[in-house]
Design an enzyme around this catalytic site. Sequence first.
Site, short mmCIF file in Angstrom:
data_model
loop_
_atom_site.label_atom_id
_atom_site.label_comp_id
_atom_site.label_asym_id
_atom_site.label_seq_id
_atom_site.Cartn_x
_atom_site.Cartn_y
_atom_site.Cartn_z
N ASN A 1 -0.64 25.50 32.41
CA ASN A 1 0.17 24.28 32.50
C ASN A 1 -0.69 23.13 31.99
O ASN A 1 -1.60 22.68 32.67
CB ASN A 1 0.59 24.06 33.96
CG ASN A 1 1.38 22.79 34.15
OD1 ASN A 1 1.70 22.10 33.18
ND2 ASN A 1 1.68 22.44 35.39
N TRP A 2 -0.37 22.67 30.79
CA TRP A 2 -1.20 21.61 30.18
C TRP A 2 -0.86 20.23 30.75
O TRP A 2 -1.52 19.25 30.39
CB TRP A 2 -0.99 21.59 28.65
CG TRP A 2 -1.53 22.78 27.94
CD1 TRP A 2 -2.32 23.77 28.47
CD2 TRP A 2 -1.33 23.13 26.56
NE1 TRP A 2 -2.62 24.70 27.49
CE2 TRP A 2 -2.03 24.33 26.32
CE3 TRP A 2 -0.62 22.53 25.51
CZ2 TRP A 2 -2.04 24.95 25.07
CZ3 TRP A 2 -0.64 23.14 24.26
CH2 TRP A 2 -1.35 24.34 24.04
N LYS A 3 0.18 20.13 31.56
CA LYS A 3 0.58 18.85 32.15
C LYS A 3 0.68 17.78 31.04
O LYS A 3 1.19 18.06 29.97
CB LYS A 3 -0.38 18.47 33.28
CG LYS A 3 -0.46 19.61 34.33
CD LYS A 3 -1.14 19.25 35.60
CE LYS A 3 -1.12 20.45 36.55
NZ LYS A 3 -1.70 20.19 37.84
N GLY B 1 -3.92 24.71 35.74
CA GLY B 1 -3.89 23.40 35.08
C GLY B 1 -5.21 23.13 34.38
O GLY B 1 -5.45 23.57 33.25
N GLY B 2 -6.12 22.43 35.07
CA GLY B 2 -7.36 21.94 34.47
C GLY B 2 -8.13 22.99 33.68
O GLY B 2 -8.60 22.72 32.56
N SER C 1 -6.39 24.95 41.52
CA SER C 1 -7.84 24.98 41.31
C SER C 1 -8.37 26.36 40.95
O SER C 1 -9.46 26.75 41.34
CB SER C 1 -8.58 24.40 42.52
OG SER C 1 -8.27 23.03 42.67
N GLY D 1 -5.60 20.53 41.57
CA GLY D 1 -6.45 19.51 40.97
C GLY D 1 -7.51 18.96 41.91
O GLY D 1 -8.12 17.93 41.64
N GLU E 1 1.90 27.48 44.78
CA GLU E 1 0.86 26.49 44.53
C GLU E 1 0.78 25.53 45.73
O GLU E 1 1.56 24.58 45.82
CB GLU E 1 1.18 25.67 43.28
CG GLU E 1 1.27 26.50 42.02
CD GLU E 1 1.05 25.65 40.77
OE1 GLU E 1 0.12 25.96 40.03
OE2 GLU E 1 1.77 24.67 40.56
N HIS F 1 7.76 22.06 39.95
CA HIS F 1 6.30 21.92 40.10
C HIS F 1 6.02 20.84 41.15
O HIS F 1 6.78 19.88 41.28
CB HIS F 1 5.68 21.54 38.75
CG HIS F 1 4.19 21.56 38.82
ND1 HIS F 1 3.47 20.49 39.29
CD2 HIS F 1 3.29 22.54 38.53
CE1 HIS F 1 2.18 20.81 39.27
NE2 HIS F 1 2.05 22.05 38.82
N GLU G 1 4.15 18.38 41.19
CA GLU G 1 4.13 17.00 40.68
C GLU G 1 5.55 16.49 40.42
O GLU G 1 5.83 15.30 40.57
CB GLU G 1 3.24 16.94 39.42
CG GLU G 1 1.77 17.04 39.82
CD GLU G 1 0.90 17.86 38.90
OE1 GLU G 1 1.24 18.02 37.72
OE2 GLU G 1 -0.13 18.36 39.39
#
Length: 249
Positions: free
Chosen positions: A9-11, A231-232, A210, A174, A168, A96, A98
């Site tokens: 997920n590149w957000k 993500g990250g 994470s 994150g 999640e 998601h 977010e």
Amino acid sequence: MRELRFAANWKMHIGPDEARAYLRAFRARYDRREDRDVWFFPPAVSLEAAAQAVRERLDLSVGAQDIYWEPKGAFTGAISAPLAAQAGAKATLIGHSERRHVFGESDEDTRKKTVAALAYRLAPVLCVGETLAEREAGHTVAVVKRQLTAALGSLDAARLAQITIAYEPVWAIGTGRNATPRDAASVHCEIRSWLTTRGAARARVLYGGSVSLKNIAELLAEPELDGVLVGGASLDPEGWAELVQIGGA
Ligand code: 13P
């Protein structure tokens, strides 16, 4: 054979040119493996570039980070399932954390988005997970089951089997603080039993929050996990290629 799914997920990162360069680097580093597929969720502006860049690799797919449930119309800023599909998306994230916690998306929104995704043949990836306060109050399983029931409760077994669930925990996203593999696996068991009683035991259940090169091996040592949503640690193509390569080796 255990089949694993690695979802990136590149957000709100990686524009179209960057997506082309990223996927060139990723493809050069990562050769297809029979036991895993890799899904990329770029921002909407990069969907088409990313889809073009993976079109010769059947093990690589691209999806949207979010869709609106109406197929078209006056909905400024939104993209629909058919528009995402036209850009090359094969899947979409839904709910998601977010979207839920920054943009105020409701359980009912996730239901409508799931129905729209299935209608236009986008594979839904429904994200569920509790906040820290909910976990500390002992409500993790109740929250996750409420989110599952709201989004998926009206689907028959055949449709349910097409869904990927991503567990999640909100407090792990994150933050560098991942759920322990045992904690993740115990929630995955609850999700699996929810799916099994509805005839969809084979739906995939991923873990996210994470996930990194440091913890991927111990997380995927839990057989309850069918893969990860990252993500990250997915933003660098070389690191992500290594994570996909070694994860669940
Ligand atoms: P991080 O891997 O950066 O914690 O993000 C997880 C996530 O939200 C993936 O959808």
